[in-house]
Design a protein around this motif. Structure first.
Motif, PDB file in Angstrom:
ATOM      1  N   SER A 115       0.804  -1.202   0.000  1.00  0.00           N
ATOM      2  CA  SER A 115       0.000   0.000   0.000  1.00  0.00           C
ATOM      3  C   SER A 115       0.842   1.259   0.000  1.00  0.00           C
ATOM      4  O   SER A 115       0.348   2.340  -0.287  1.00  0.00           O
ATOM      5  CB  SER A 115      -0.926  -0.006   1.219  1.00  0.00           C
TER       6      SER A 115
ATOM      7  N   GLY B 111      -7.252  -8.940 -13.927  1.00  0.00           N
ATOM      8  CA  GLY B 111      -7.509  -7.877 -12.962  1.00  0.00           C
ATOM      9  C   GLY B 111      -7.898  -6.563 -13.615  1.00  0.00           C
ATOM     10  O   GLY B 111      -8.782  -5.853 -13.128  1.00  0.00           O
TER      11      GLY B 111
ATOM     12  N   GLY C 168     -11.502  -4.915 -12.950  1.00  0.00           N
ATOM     13  CA  GLY C 168     -11.568  -3.640 -12.255  1.00  0.00           C
ATOM     14  C   GLY C 168     -12.029  -2.488 -13.120  1.00  0.00           C
ATOM     15  O   GLY C 168     -12.723  -1.583 -12.633  1.00  0.00           O
TER      16      GLY C 168
ATOM     17  N   ASP D  54     -16.731  -8.261 -13.873  1.00  0.00           N
ATOM     18  CA  ASP D  54     -16.035  -8.339 -12.586  1.00  0.00           C
ATOM     19  C   ASP D  54     -16.553  -9.523 -11.773  1.00  0.00           C
ATOM     20  O   ASP D  54     -15.764 -10.274 -11.176  1.00  0.00           O
ATOM     21  CB  ASP D  54     -16.262  -7.026 -11.826  1.00  0.00           C
TER      22      ASP D  54
ATOM     23  N   ARG E 168      -6.182 -10.322  -8.269  1.00  0.00           N
ATOM     24  CA  ARG E 168      -6.835  -9.606  -7.178  1.00  0.00           C
ATOM     25  C   ARG E 168      -6.086  -8.321  -6.824  1.00  0.00           C
ATOM     26  O   ARG E 168      -6.710  -7.298  -6.539  1.00  0.00           O
ATOM     27  CB  ARG E 168      -6.965 -10.508  -5.959  1.00  0.00           C
ATOM     28  N   VAL E 169      -4.750  -8.367  -6.822  1.00  0.00           N
ATOM     29  CA  VAL E 169      -3.984  -7.155  -6.539  1.00  0.00           C
ATOM     30  C   VAL E 169      -4.202  -6.115  -7.634  1.00  0.00           C
ATOM     31  O   VAL E 169      -4.417  -4.921  -7.352  1.00  0.00           O
ATOM     32  CB  VAL E 169      -2.484  -7.494  -6.399  1.00  0.00           C
TER      33      VAL E 169
ATOM     34  N   ARG F  63      -6.769  -5.832  -9.696  1.00  0.00           N
ATOM     35  CA  ARG F  63      -8.148  -5.331  -9.624  1.00  0.00           C
ATOM     36  C   ARG F  63      -8.303  -4.291  -8.523  1.00  0.00           C
ATOM     37  O   ARG F  63      -8.931  -3.239  -8.731  1.00  0.00           O
ATOM     38  CB  ARG F  63      -9.106  -6.494  -9.377  1.00  0.00           C
ATOM     39  N   SER F  64      -7.737  -4.557  -7.353  1.00  0.00           N
ATOM     40  CA  SER F  64      -7.885  -3.604  -6.248  1.00  0.00           C
ATOM     41  C   SER F  64      -7.221  -2.265  -6.583  1.00  0.00           C
ATOM     42  O   SER F  64      -7.759  -1.193  -6.259  1.00  0.00           O
ATOM     43  CB  SER F  64      -7.290  -4.185  -4.969  1.00  0.00           C
ATOM     44  N   GLN F  65      -6.072  -2.305  -7.248  1.00  0.00           N
ATOM     45  CA  GLN F  65      -5.406  -1.063  -7.630  1.00  0.00           C
ATOM     46  C   GLN F  65      -6.195  -0.309  -8.699  1.00  0.00           C
ATOM     47  O   GLN F  65      -6.314   0.916  -8.644  1.00  0.00           O
ATOM     48  CB  GLN F  65      -3.995  -1.375  -8.140  1.00  0.00           C
TER      49      GLN F  65
ATOM     50  N   LEU G 213      -9.431  -0.401  -9.241  1.00  0.00           N
ATOM     51  CA  LEU G 213     -10.623   0.183  -8.624  1.00  0.00           C
ATOM     52  C   LEU G 213     -10.276   1.458  -7.868  1.00  0.00           C
ATOM     53  O   LEU G 213     -11.028   2.447  -7.915  1.00  0.00           O
ATOM     54  CB  LEU G 213     -11.275  -0.827  -7.680  1.00  0.00           C
ATOM     55  N   LYS G 214      -9.154   1.460  -7.154  1.00  0.00           N
ATOM     56  CA  LYS G 214      -8.759   2.644  -6.390  1.00  0.00           C
ATOM     57  C   LYS G 214      -8.384   3.798  -7.310  1.00  0.00           C
ATOM     58  O   LYS G 214      -8.763   4.949  -7.073  1.00  0.00           O
ATOM     59  CB  LYS G 214      -7.594   2.289  -5.472  1.00  0.00           C
TER      60      LYS G 214
END
Length: 305
Positions: free
Chosen positions: A2, A127, A131, A138, A185-186, A188-190, A192-193
């Motif tokens: 992060s 991802g 995302g 998704d 997953r990593v 996708r999370s980035q 989305l942010k």
């Protein structure tokens, strides 16, 4: 991870800033420069970098580290313990074990790099799609990743190898597929942010196409944590490739390869402990060095540098 922040462009950079090269190269170059600065302040990190540099040298130019032949042995030098002449000792055929470990580095690292590359390429693609597109895409892709995560990675690798056959390339494919879900997953999370950031909304409002926003802003900013994860996955891939080769799914003897070398010394553990210990220590040192570098890339010391 992060601590790898999102870099928001200035007003004049929203749409028309020229690309400075492939996003993955820029992300890797930025992390490498931070790593170099952190290594100057931390002896443990410096040692890890040196270990990985020696491993890379052994993979690329093994003849620089040893003058012995990794296949042909000497009849009068069978099962000699470690000494000044033979650093890791010799095996039951009189072959220098250090030489076989050095030449086995190329076999192991080729499979490891291929495995991480497959996992990163496929996982990042999934991802990004999940995302950025969102909605039902998704939902479907992430449910598939959940299924992949619910099965032990080694079991997935074994199933794929049984389907594809033996060999280091097939081991690399199997290990790479086992790591796809983590990269997906990593990423996708980035995505989305970053997608919800004000600078992305401003860029879209200015009339820039969604594909351009994805290529110039979202991908470069999302790749930092992904490169860190790839460094961390190197250690896991080394263990997985060595374990599968140890089980007999890798190249046949007398090919030098780390897992195969450990397996070959099982029958001589009481009389020649170095046959399993020395290759095992090399695997351990490489994994610890890769994990230390990954920890540094994702830690606070990198953000402070």
């Amino acid at each position: 991870m992060s601590s790898i922040g999102v870099t928001e462009p200035r007003d004049g950079d929203l749409a028309d800033r020229p690309s400075r090269g492939p996003a993955a190269v820029r992300a890797a170059g930025d992390l490498a420069s931070r790593l170099a600065r952190a290594a100057l302040r931390q002896p443990g990190l410096s040692l890890a970098v040196i270990v990985l540099a020696v491993i890379a040298l052994a993979a690329l130019f093994p003849e620089l580290l040893t003058s012995y032949n990794p296949i042909r042995g000497q009849g009068g030098a069978r099962l000699k313990p470690p000494s000044a002449e033979h650093w890791f000792g010799t095996d039951q055929m009189g072959r220098d074990l250090f030489t076989r470990v050095v030449y086995g580095t190329r076999q192991s690292l080729k499979a490891v790099v291929l495995a991480v590359g497959i996992g990163m390429l496929v996982g990042c693609g999934i991802g990004l799609a999940a995302g950025y597109v969102g909605r039902w895409v998704d939902d479907i892709l992430m449910r598939l990743m959940d299924v992949l995560l619910s099965v032990p990675m080694l079991l997935i690798s074994l199933a794929i190898i049984n389907a594809l056959g033996f060999g280091m390339v097939n081991i690399a494919i199997a290990v790479g597929i086992g790591s796809v879900a983590g990269f997906a997953r990593v990423t996708r999370s980035q995505v989305l942010k970053i997608r919800s950031g004000a600078f992305v909304e401003a860029t879209l409002f200015a009339g820039t196409s969604r594909l351009t926003v994805l290529r110039r802003h979202i991908i470069p900013n999302a790749l930092g944590p992904v490169v860190v994860l790839a460094t961390l996955e190197l250690g896991w891939a080394i263990l997985s490739v060595s374990a599968l080769s140890f089980l007999g799914f890798g190249p046949p003897p007398p090919t030098p390869e780390w897992g195969l070398l450990v397996a070959g010394g099982r029958d001589y553990m009481t009389a020649a402990w170095w046959l399993t210990t020395m290759p095992g220590l090399v695997i351990l040192a490489t994994v610890l060095a890769a994990n230390r570098v990954a920890q540094s890339l994702s830690g606070r010391e990198m953000s402070a540098s």
